[in-house]
Write a protein that holds these residues in place. Structure first.
Motif, mmCIF file in Angstrom:
data_model
loop_
_atom_site.group_PDB
_atom_site.id
_atom_site.type_symbol
_atom_site.label_atom_id
_atom_site.label_comp_id
_atom_site.label_asym_id
_atom_site.label_seq_id
_atom_site.Cartn_x
_atom_site.Cartn_y
_atom_site.Cartn_z
ATOM 1 N N PRO A 1 54.535 40.762 36.101
ATOM 2 C CA PRO A 1 54.218 39.622 36.971
ATOM 3 C C PRO A 1 52.706 39.385 37.026
ATOM 4 O O PRO A 1 51.905 40.328 36.949
ATOM 5 C CB PRO A 1 54.756 40.056 38.335
ATOM 6 C CG PRO A 1 55.787 41.095 38.031
ATOM 7 C CD PRO A 1 55.285 41.803 36.805
ATOM 8 N N GLY A 2 52.335 38.134 37.173
ATOM 9 C CA GLY A 2 50.939 37.778 37.316
ATOM 10 C C GLY A 2 50.619 37.344 38.732
ATOM 11 O O GLY A 2 51.457 37.425 39.631
ATOM 12 N N VAL A 3 49.387 36.890 38.927
ATOM 13 C CA VAL A 3 48.944 36.401 40.229
ATOM 14 C C VAL A 3 49.031 34.879 40.211
ATOM 15 O O VAL A 3 48.453 34.229 39.329
ATOM 16 C CB VAL A 3 47.500 36.848 40.529
ATOM 17 C CG1 VAL A 3 47.045 36.320 41.876
ATOM 18 C CG2 VAL A 3 47.400 38.371 40.495
ATOM 19 N N THR A 4 49.745 34.304 41.162
ATOM 20 C CA THR A 4 50.027 32.865 41.128
ATOM 21 C C THR A 4 49.018 32.014 41.884
ATOM 22 O O THR A 4 48.924 30.814 41.645
ATOM 23 C CB THR A 4 51.428 32.588 41.696
ATOM 24 O OG1 THR A 4 51.490 33.084 43.049
ATOM 25 C CG2 THR A 4 52.492 33.285 40.863
ATOM 26 N N SER A 5 48.265 32.615 42.800
ATOM 27 C CA SER A 5 47.299 31.828 43.568
ATOM 28 C C SER A 5 46.157 32.727 44.036
ATOM 29 O O SER A 5 46.291 33.955 44.089
ATOM 30 C CB SER A 5 47.963 31.181 44.789
ATOM 31 O OG SER A 5 48.314 32.162 45.749
ATOM 32 N N GLN A 6 45.057 32.111 44.388
ATOM 33 C CA GLN A 6 43.909 32.852 44.899
ATOM 34 C C GLN A 6 44.257 33.549 46.204
ATOM 35 O O GLN A 6 43.863 34.700 46.435
ATOM 36 C CB GLN A 6 42.726 31.912 45.094
ATOM 37 C CG GLN A 6 41.436 32.592 45.514
ATOM 38 C CD GLN A 6 40.263 31.633 45.513
ATOM 39 O OE1 GLN A 6 40.025 30.933 44.534
ATOM 40 N NE2 GLN A 6 39.535 31.575 46.621
ATOM 41 N N ALA A 7 45.010 32.870 47.047
ATOM 42 C CA ALA A 7 45.406 33.466 48.332
ATOM 43 C C ALA A 7 46.270 34.699 48.106
ATOM 44 O O ALA A 7 46.115 35.720 48.791
ATOM 45 C CB ALA A 7 46.153 32.439 49.181
ATOM 46 N N GLU A 8 47.193 34.633 47.137
ATOM 47 C CA GLU A 8 48.032 35.799 46.839
ATOM 48 C C GLU A 8 47.166 36.953 46.341
ATOM 49 O O GLU A 8 47.389 38.113 46.714
ATOM 50 C CB GLU A 8 49.076 35.442 45.786
ATOM 51 C CG GLU A 8 49.990 36.621 45.437
ATOM 52 C CD GLU A 8 50.818 36.395 44.199
ATOM 53 O OE1 GLU A 8 51.854 37.066 44.059
ATOM 54 O OE2 GLU A 8 50.420 35.578 43.342
ATOM 55 N N MET A 9 46.185 36.652 45.501
ATOM 56 C CA MET A 9 45.303 37.697 44.986
ATOM 57 C C MET A 9 44.600 38.432 46.117
ATOM 58 O O MET A 9 44.544 39.672 46.137
ATOM 59 C CB MET A 9 44.263 37.084 44.046
ATOM 60 C CG MET A 9 43.265 38.093 43.478
ATOM 61 S SD MET A 9 41.926 37.324 42.534
ATOM 62 C CE MET A 9 40.917 36.659 43.886
ATOM 63 N N LEU A 10 44.076 37.691 47.084
ATOM 64 C CA LEU A 10 43.370 38.311 48.208
ATOM 65 C C LEU A 10 44.314 39.171 49.036
ATOM 66 O O LEU A 10 43.951 40.280 49.462
ATOM 67 C CB LEU A 10 42.720 37.234 49.075
ATOM 68 C CG LEU A 10 41.655 36.371 48.382
ATOM 69 C CD1 LEU A 10 41.130 35.305 49.340
ATOM 70 C CD2 LEU A 10 40.518 37.216 47.848
ATOM 71 N N ASP A 11 45.525 38.675 49.262
ATOM 72 C CA ASP A 11 46.498 39.444 50.040
ATOM 73 C C ASP A 11 46.895 40.733 49.318
ATOM 74 O O ASP A 11 47.070 41.784 49.949
ATOM 75 C CB ASP A 11 47.743 38.599 50.318
ATOM 76 C CG ASP A 11 47.482 37.485 51.324
ATOM 77 O OD1 ASP A 11 46.468 37.559 52.050
ATOM 78 O OD2 ASP A 11 48.304 36.541 51.376
#
Length: 372
Positions: free
Chosen positions: A113-123
């Motif tokens: 799985p990858g990171v779908t959004s900047q907000a998800e990355m921070l979380d």
């Protein structure tokens, strides 16, 4: 959710490989950011941990997570956060295009799985960066770039990922993306110019596997490393240490080297904690002639300055080769006492056949020092 350990190991190897490729991408053009403790942390740190967490959280949810970095710095700097996210997405997309080469019919690993959004990355960064291991349950312990100071110099660093259950290591993957063993020894200047270094991995009880990595998005073949032979003489041993360390009693380590006749001291000088463990196992370390001790600076009972992510994973790899690791009281290392090794004091890592003798000598030196 509990998955078979062979699947989990393959998945962890691919996860670390993807993170290693990200660090290689930025190694020659990295931007240093200050942290509260003035330790350099890089875009590679944030990016690698984000990719690791995306894979773990998206594939094996329900475990705990413990990592060095949280998103505090990125939440205060929108431009930096955006740059890191773009890097993470770029590497994730590139890796996905090549994942067919890592498909395994038996183990079923298909796509990370990858990171779908900047907000998800921070979380995701916060989920690991604010995680705390406990004495029960399973959790992943990660160090996205161990050795940022030497990383910035183009020297040795490591990416580690360990699965811990009830305070004990179960599975481990450690990659040394810059490491070349062409000279037969682990050194800061022995750098892999064409590939992606070396990877070690293991499941408890199954021995340590070695891979030489290319930059072709694939793991490639492995070989099992032999267990250490019994050292024939303590004078043949070499101490692995870090002369730049401010947290360890180098004077006691040097006194041990002199007593053993294991000079010069240190035999190998390395900055990264995980790379020091690597020197116990790789190159001439495969002969079982390298040892490592850590006597903490300060009084017995002072808060531990040893973090779980600097040790988890490497110790399992080492013990699977016939090494033994205890604290200075002879106790096993407890990875379930919080974000530091709070249940332990110091460390002795040596082949099983000589560990007890080395531990006794170190304790004698500590006792002698305390009387001065």
């Amino acid at each position: 959710m509990s998955l078979p350990l062979p699947f989990t190991k393959r998945f962890a190897e691919l996860t670390v490989l993807r993170a290693a490729l990200l660090t290689r991408r930025v190694i020659s053009a990295v931007t240093e950011i200050s942290k509260h403790d003035a330790t350099p942390v890089t875009m590679a740190d944030f990016g690698a941990q984000a990719l690791i967490m995306a894979a773990l959280h998206g594939t094996i949810p329900g475990y705990g997570y413990v990592g060095e970095e949280d998103a505090e710095t990125l939440r205060k700097d929108e431009a930096l956060a955006k740059t890191v996210f773009e890097l993470v997405r770029e590497i994730g997309d590139e890796f996905a295009k090549h994942e067919v080469v890592n498909a395994d019919e038996d183990l079923g690993v298909r796509r990370l799985p990858g990171v779908t959004s900047q907000a998800e990355m921070l979380d995701l960064l916060d989920l690991a960066g604010r995680g705390t291991p406990g004495p029960k349950g399973r959790y992943w312990v990660m160090d996205p770039v161990d050795g940022t100071a030497t990383f910035l110099k183009g020297q040795q660093y490591a990416i580690s990922l360990a699965l811990v259950e009830d305070g004990k290591e179960v599975l481990s993957v450690v990659c040394y993306p810059n490491l070349s063993l062409d000279d037969g020894v682990v050194s800061e200047t022995g750098v892999d110019k064409t590939g992606c270094g070396v990877m070690l991995s293991t499941i408890r009880g199954e021995g340590t596997e070695y891979r030489k990595l290319s930059t072709e998005y694939s793991l490639g073949p492995f070989r099992k490393l032999d267990r250490f032979p019994v050292p024939t003489s303590l004078a043949d041993l070499r101490l692995v240490d870090c002369l730049a360390s401010k947290s360890s009693r180098l004077d006691i380590a040097e006194a041990l080297a002199k007593q053993l006749g294991a000079l010069p001291f240190p035999g190998i000088d390395l900055w990264s904690s995980h790379v020091r463990y690597g020197a116990l196992m790789l190159g001439e370390g495969e002969q079982g002639k390298h040892i490592m001790i850590r006597v903490p600076v300060g009084a017995r009972g002072d808060p531990s300055r040893a973090y779980v992510w600097d040790h988890a994973g490497s110790q399992l790899l080492y013990t699977e080769m016939g090494g033994k690791v205890t604290d200075l009281e002879g106790k096993d290392i407890d990875f379930g006492a919080g974000r530091t090794l709070a249940a332990n004091w110091g460390l002795v890592a040596a082949p099983e056949g000589v560990h007890g003798e080395i531990l006794s000598l170190v304790r004698e030196l500590i006792a002698k020092d305390s009387k001065q």
